[in-house]
Design an enzyme around this catalytic site. Structure first.
Site, PDB file in Angstrom:
ATOM      1  N   HIS A  98       9.658  52.704 -85.091  1.00  0.00           N
ATOM      2  CA  HIS A  98       8.792  52.551 -83.263  1.00  0.00           C
ATOM      3  C   HIS A  98       8.218  53.766 -83.006  1.00  0.00           C
ATOM      4  O   HIS A  98       7.523  53.082 -82.505  1.00  0.00           O
ATOM      5  CB  HIS A  98      10.433  53.486 -82.484  1.00  0.00           C
ATOM      6  CG  HIS A  98      10.017  52.396 -81.409  1.00  0.00           C
ATOM      7  ND1 HIS A  98       9.061  51.731 -80.868  1.00  0.00           N
ATOM      8  CD2 HIS A  98      10.798  51.419 -80.387  1.00  0.00           C
ATOM      9  CE1 HIS A  98       9.605  51.700 -79.541  1.00  0.00           C
ATOM     10  NE2 HIS A  98      10.913  51.220 -79.382  1.00  0.00           N
ATOM     11  N   ASP A 147       6.372  30.823 -87.995  1.00  0.00           N
ATOM     12  CA  ASP A 147       6.424  29.522 -88.506  1.00  0.00           C
ATOM     13  C   ASP A 147       5.957  29.551 -90.149  1.00  0.00           C
ATOM     14  O   ASP A 147       4.832  30.425 -89.806  1.00  0.00           O
ATOM     15  CB  ASP A 147       6.378  28.615 -87.794  1.00  0.00           C
ATOM     16  CG  ASP A 147       6.151  27.265 -88.103  1.00  0.00           C
ATOM     17  OD1 ASP A 147       6.668  26.980 -89.483  1.00  0.00           O
ATOM     18  OD2 ASP A 147       5.778  26.315 -87.759  1.00  0.00           O
TER      19      ASP A 147
END
Length: 457
Positions: A165, A393
């Protein structure tokens, strides 16, 4: 069902390899921003992307992802380096192209037997991310990125992605995943070129840092805490239930004001107020003690001068803190809580607040208050618009679900995540999933509160 999975689910795990950038990249240490260097960002955030069997089963997903990762790392080369702590106490990235730990695993079941990880129990996700000792002797993160690809008997697979992070936030992770997807689908370069430029958010030492309006002596306590054992769960709230909640809040406002003036709340504000109250009740936090809701608010581009470049993938969010007594959260009209959330968000989206937050991050020393172990604090982050599904995708298949894995920074009592639903559940279109971690004794009450919300009158 969960116990059955634990007994029978097995993996054939291959040896870890280190994926390096496809072409030579710059060497040397680079600095992080003040927001990156916050102590609560020192750790890994794991998510799991779930894919059904690809249309073209000739593709080996592990090989395709590994090759795409190598190409993406040429552009995101800091992720192939190592995190180091300098004498000034700040984290930096040593860009050495040592590579990203990558492992391939093969499961002995079909993804359908795990409900594509769209059930209420999220523990299974821990098995689908790379569990690798990744800290030095001082507890500081070494690897900016870890990846695990797990293939299932049905031809489906998962991608477990662990990111530091301190190096990359949620929107940055989505951007990086999109780059991997674009290379996996045959593109020769990412549509969004990454930008580092962390020096734009370094901040200045300030004599007036933002202060947390709560300390250990005033914080509410729970009879269920402290505990080392948390239960992790996911709850679904459909779109109709959210609409009913918003409508009930509007009716409360009209009733309070005794006129026809309407005040509307967003789905986030409405659900945030309800979940905060449900969690406060579930933990049985003492009424006179203070409780704090911290909302992670993204920094809009127009709030920075000069603005950050397109492709920036560091931390670009600030904390918006709301402190009330547990009695106020439990007993005041829920519209009052929603209004406070709405007003606090507005303040956090001003230039003055953003600047003070960045300067505070550059100034403030670590706070010794145990925000996670006491239960009085809840940190809420909204993933619904980060694009973890639509940006992944691969050309030959696309994800049907994504979930946080309850380990690392996501294995925390204080954290609550709002997420978009799985594409496999059309009844949840427009709804939200709520990921929470609670002591085992508190979870039934929280579940009852959520069931009360989704039960039709």
């Amino acid at each position: 069902m969960a116990n059955h999975h634990k007994r029978t689910l097995k993996f054939d795990i291959k040896q870890i390899v280190y994926v390096k950038p496809s072409k030579p990249t710059p060497n040397g240490n680079i600095s992080l921003s003040a927001l990156d260097n916050r102590a609560d960002n020192n750790g890994l955030c794991h998510i799991v992307q779930i894919y059904q069997s690809p249309k073209n089963d000739q593709n080996d997903p592990a090989l395709m992802i590994k090759e795409a990762l190598s190409k993406a790392l040429f552009y995101y080369y800091p992720l192939a380096g190592r995190i180091v702590k300098h004498a000034d106490g700040k984290l930096r990235v040593n860009c050495n192209a040592n590579g990203v730990p990558f492992v391939e695993a093969i499961a002995n079941c079909n993804l359908s037997s795990l409900h594509y990880l769209d059930g209420s129990n999220t523990e299974i996700a821990k098995h689908l991310v790379l569990d690798l000792p990744s800290e030095d002797e001082h507890g500081f993160q070494l690897y900016p990125l870890l990846i695990k690809v797990t293939k299932f008997l049905c031809g489906g697979f998962t991608i477990g992605l662990g990111t530091s992070h301190a190096i990359i936030d949620g929107s940055g992770k989505s951007q990086f995943l999109q780059a991997i997807a674009e290379f996996a689908s045959g593109k020769t370069e990412p549509s969004v070129k990454p930008a580092w430029e962390r020096e734009k958010l370094v901040g200045s030492i300030t004599k007036m840092p933002l202060e947390i309006p709560m300390d250990e002596s005033s914080a509410a306590v729970s009879p269920y805490l402290p505990t080392k054992k948390l239960v992790h769960a996911c709850f679904k709230v459909d779109n109709e239930s959210i609409k009913r909640l918003k409508m009930s809040l509007m009716k409360e406002i009209i009733s309070e004001q005794n006129n026809n003036m309407e005040e509307s709340f967003t789905s986030f504000e409405s659900l945030a107020s309800y979940v905060w109250r449900a969690r406060t009740r579930a933990l049985k936090l003492n009424s006179d003690g203070k409780v704090m809701l911290t909302i992670i608010v993204g920094i809009r581009k127009d709030l920075l001068d000069p603005p950050l470049p397109k492709g920036y993938y560091g931390n670009i969010a600030v904390d918006a803190n709301i402190v009330l007594t547990a009695r106020e959260v439990n007993e005041r009209p829920l519209s009052h809580v929603a209004r406070v959330i709405k007003e606090t968000k507005k303040v956090a989206q001003t230039k003055e607040y953003v600047k003070r937050m960045i300067d505070t991050s550059a100034t403030a020393a670590d706070d010794d208050f145990d925000y996670d172990g006491r239960g009085a604090c809840m940190v809420l982050t909204d993933w619904k618009h980060l694009g973890f599904s639509k940006n992944m995708d691969l050309g030959w298949t696309q994800p049907v679900n994504f979930v946080p894995a309850p380990c690392g920074l996501f294995d925390k009592l204080h954290l609550c995540i709002f997420s978009s639903p799985s594409s496999l559940d059309p009844s949840m279109d427009g709804g939200a999933r709520i990921f929470v971690s609670l002591p085992n004794a508190a979870m039934p009450k929280f579940r009852n509160e959520i069931e009360a919300l989704i039960t039709k009158p």
